[in-house]
Enzyme design. Structure first.
Site, PDB file in Angstrom:
ATOM      1  N   CYS A   1       3.431  -7.802  -2.642  1.00  0.00           N
ATOM      2  CA  CYS A   1       3.722  -6.364  -2.632  1.00  0.00           C
ATOM      3  C   CYS A   1       5.164  -6.216  -2.175  1.00  0.00           C
ATOM      4  CB  CYS A   1       2.736  -5.602  -1.747  1.00  0.00           C
ATOM      5  SG  CYS A   1       2.630  -6.197  -0.048  1.00  0.00           S
TER       6      CYS A   1
ATOM      7  N   ARG B   1      -0.137  -5.069   1.731  1.00  0.00           N
ATOM      8  CA  ARG B   1      -1.080  -4.717   0.665  1.00  0.00           C
ATOM      9  C   ARG B   1      -1.569  -5.973  -0.049  1.00  0.00           C
ATOM     10  NH1 ARG B   1       2.368  -0.351  -2.625  1.00  0.00           N
ATOM     11  NH2 ARG B   1       4.052  -1.682  -1.826  1.00  0.00           N
TER      12      ARG B   1
END
Length: 441
Positions: free
Chosen positions: A391, A396
């Site tokens: 990410c 994430r």
């Protein structure tokens, strides 16, 4: 094994709803009658309206095995408390449910009634509830291969209370809250017995990558964690907990678990909290040389090597918003370049760099594994490939990594440097603009 979603939908009922009771009493049936309909290939839908932990594989009380009927979709009736009409309609579309098909729901009677009322308001007419316990179902249930690593708040509560719940730790456990910065919220309220980790102690500038193995070893030792200690992690937003989970698995902790739904799940359940901080009194030796599993974190050179393989054999997966993926925004005020790693596939994320709605239910628990696998499969991201997630700086990507682990995917990793480090070197190939999924089959 994870079973692919079919056209069937079975409703598992849960508690809590803002919808009024149905004006028409729902038809009832047994699991045996449902099986007869399935045997005749009758088009129908099945909704499991119990909570997602039971759907994933955790057994109900007095039941030996857990999971859900193959083809059933999960709509926890308690989600109705937080969904408005538009949100509920979106949920039904995402589950690919059709009001014209006969729909079966299984869960407790009160939850079935709540969901029936909500579905009737959306034009669903042929609704049948199954009020039997799933223990009466004689077919094989579908469960996530590693569902035990995603623990329910009720399980954690029993563990803290000194009970011995199923799949309890074998060599002791540590409960850890993971957040960025000083323990401001932790000192106001946290799950009883939990320690605290500031992500600044496990990430380092300039790219916010994992700290050195020496520094990571010290953090783990100070928490009192050995390689055979069960570590249960949670956060206010579970991305930070998943980040540390990735580091602990890399280090070699054999049993790393995540509280499904994080802090939100604990609070929603009404369980007690405390405000006195907890500290591990004595550092311990890890018992193995860190890292035991270096393959769980890879660097830029390894990503470039991975991209040289055919797309059918590897996936470099961007866990970023669509605007980030196509180069409309970088997603961060401290990252200037826009675009994606050339050759990266889109793995979904959420509304911005701090949310992961594409992977989460309305109550912040993990979305159905079938749904996650399906959204990845559209981009030719598949379990037998060599898959790395990235990410901006790793948070994430780590949550997607952990969900893939729960799904039983084997050859998975996090590209630690992410878009931040990749884009900082102009010699690294990048791309932008809209792209059609590499695989739509």
């Amino acid at each position: 094994m994870l079973i692919k979603t079919t056209a069937m939908v079975v409703l598992l009922l849960t508690s809590g709803s803002l919808f009024a009771a149905p004006s028409i009493s729902p038809t009832t049936a047994t699991f045996e009658q449902l099986a007869q309909q399935q045997a005749h290939n009758t088009p129908l839908q099945i909704i499991d309206c119990r909570n997602s932990n039971l759907y994933n594989g955790w057994p109900e009380p007095q039941q030996q095995y857990g999971g859900h009927i193959a083809g059933a979709v999960n709509i926890d009736a308690s989600w109705l408390k937080t969904l408005d009409t538009s949100g509920f309609q979106t949920l039904l579309r995402d589950k690919h449910l059709k009001p014209t098909l006969p729909t079966y729901l299984y869960c407790s009677a009160d939850k079935a009634q709540q969901l029936t009322s909500a579905l009737q308001a959306q034009g669903y007419q042929s609704l049948t509830t199954i009020n039997q316990s799933l223990s009466h179902y004689h077919g094989q249930l579908s469960a996530l291969p590693n569902f035990q690593q995603l623990v329910p708040a009720s399980w954690l509560h029993d563990l803290i209370d000194g009970k011995h719940p199923r799949y309890a730790p074998k060599h002791g456990y540590k409960l850890v809250e993971v957040e960025w910065g000083p323990p401001t919220k932790y000192l106001l309220d946290h799950i009883p017995g939990s320690l605290y980790v500031n992500t600044n102690t496990i990430e380092s500038k300039p790219w916010w990558n994992k700290v050195s193995n020496t520094a990571l070893t010290k953090v783990i030792a100070d928490l009192g964690i050995r390689y055979d200690t069960t570590v249960i992690l949670y956060a206010r937003n579970n991305m930070s907990a998943a980040r540390f989970a990735n580091f602990l698995m890399y280090a070699g902790v054999k049993d790393v678990r995540l509280l499904n739904g994080g802090w939100t799940a604990w609070i929603n359940a009404g369980y007690p909290t405390e405000n006195l901080p907890n500290y591990n009194k004595k550092p311990v030796a890890f018992g193995k040389t860190i890292p035991v599993n270096p393959q769980y974190i890879i660097d830029t050179t390894q990503v470039k090597s991975l991209l040289k393989k055919p797309a059918s054999q590897q996936s470099v997966v961007s866990i970023r918003t669509w605007p980030e993926y196509i180069g409309k925004t970088s997603g961060y005020d401290y990252i200037k370049p826009k675009g994606r790693i050339e050759g990266a596939k889109w793995g979904h994320a959420g509304s911005d760099s701090y949310h992961m709605q594409d992977f989460l239910n309305p109550d912040q628990t993990m979305k159905s594994g079938n749904e996650i696998a399906a959204q990845w499969a559209k981009w030719n991201i598949k379990p037998r490939q060599d898959v790395t997630f990235f990410c901006g700086t790793g948070w994430r990507a780590s949550e997607a990594f952990f969900f893939a682990h729960v799904l039983g995917w084997k050859n998975i990793s996090v590209y630690d440097g992410g878009w931040y480090q990749w884009s900082a070197n102009k010699n690294n190939p990048t791309a932008d603009g809209t792209i059609i999924p590499a695989n739509v089959h």
